[in-house]
Design a protein around this motif. Sequence first.
Motif, short mmCIF file in Angstrom:
data_model
loop_
_atom_site.label_atom_id
_atom_site.label_comp_id
_atom_site.label_asym_id
_atom_site.label_seq_id
_atom_site.Cartn_x
_atom_site.Cartn_y
_atom_site.Cartn_z
N ARG A 242 -4.22 3.67 -6.54
CA ARG A 242 -4.61 3.39 -5.16
C ARG A 242 -4.62 4.68 -4.34
O ARG A 242 -5.54 4.93 -3.57
N GLU B 161 0.84 -1.20 0.00
CA GLU B 161 0.00 0.00 0.00
C GLU B 161 0.88 1.25 0.00
O GLU B 161 2.03 1.21 0.43
N ARG C 134 0.02 2.06 -7.78
CA ARG C 134 0.09 2.84 -6.54
C ARG C 134 -0.55 4.22 -6.73
O ARG C 134 -1.19 4.74 -5.81
#
Length: 303
Positions: free
Chosen positions: A267, A226, A264
Amino acid sequence: MSIDESLSCFGALALEVSPRVADADGPVQFELGNETLERAAAAPLLEPILIDLQRLLPGADSLDLGLAMASFDPAELLRPGWPVFTTLADLLIGAPGERAQARVVSLSASEGRMPAAGLQPDRSLRGGPLRLLPFVLRGGAEQVNAVGRQMESELMEKGMAAAATALAAQSAFGLQLEHARYLSLHDLCAMTAMQYEHAGLAPVWRLLEAALFAPASAEWVEEAGEPPALYAGGQVGIGIQSPEQLLPAAEAAGISAANMHRLRQLRASQWRAVLAAHGVAAQCIELTGADTEGELRAALQRH
């Protein structure tokens, strides 16, 4: 505690909306319904809500009640400073009426506009599976604390609204409902935390929880796979590492560093949108070095 030594506790009538019958391959959709109720449309809903609260929360009828006849997305109620609830409480405090007895203030719309901007639902957040009618109970500290304890111990397990309430809400808001139930503010937080965890957004809830309950604090989030993120100074910085920095993780995952960088970025944009719905400012920050927390902290201090 306010100058009149009164306290408030916050809750909501939660309307669980039935999904539309749609193409099996398409996304689940929900009716928009009415976001606000005019006085005539709101009137048939008020009495069953009062009956429910008296049944579920003995002693609540001795407190002032402020109820917004508008339906909100959960994100609108879970914002730093609780603006919907505090606006409702302020209007309840200022409402006319005999202060020696409990007052009921039902706030409805006029031509679609609620009496205060803080009670106007966000049209961009319509169409979700859960709509919420916020209420405030206000009175002396001892009475409010007693009712507040009942709310926390009883509503999650026993807070189902009566059939008459569910039918009145369904008719007033133009929504087909699965259930209608009452929640305390903490019930709503717990339910949202669980939903975010199931959706793979547990790190976002950690950032949001800090913003809601400890706004002066700092919360650092760094989980495998994450983006790193930091809540500080009332805002969130979401770090995006360069393809070079992501190369070891990309090789371990069997994808290119460029592709991982793109994932990423997506996200981080998702996290930013969720936080924005909750009224928390967030920015995506491209990182250059190894001290990700320090970079994010410095970037937030510049803004």
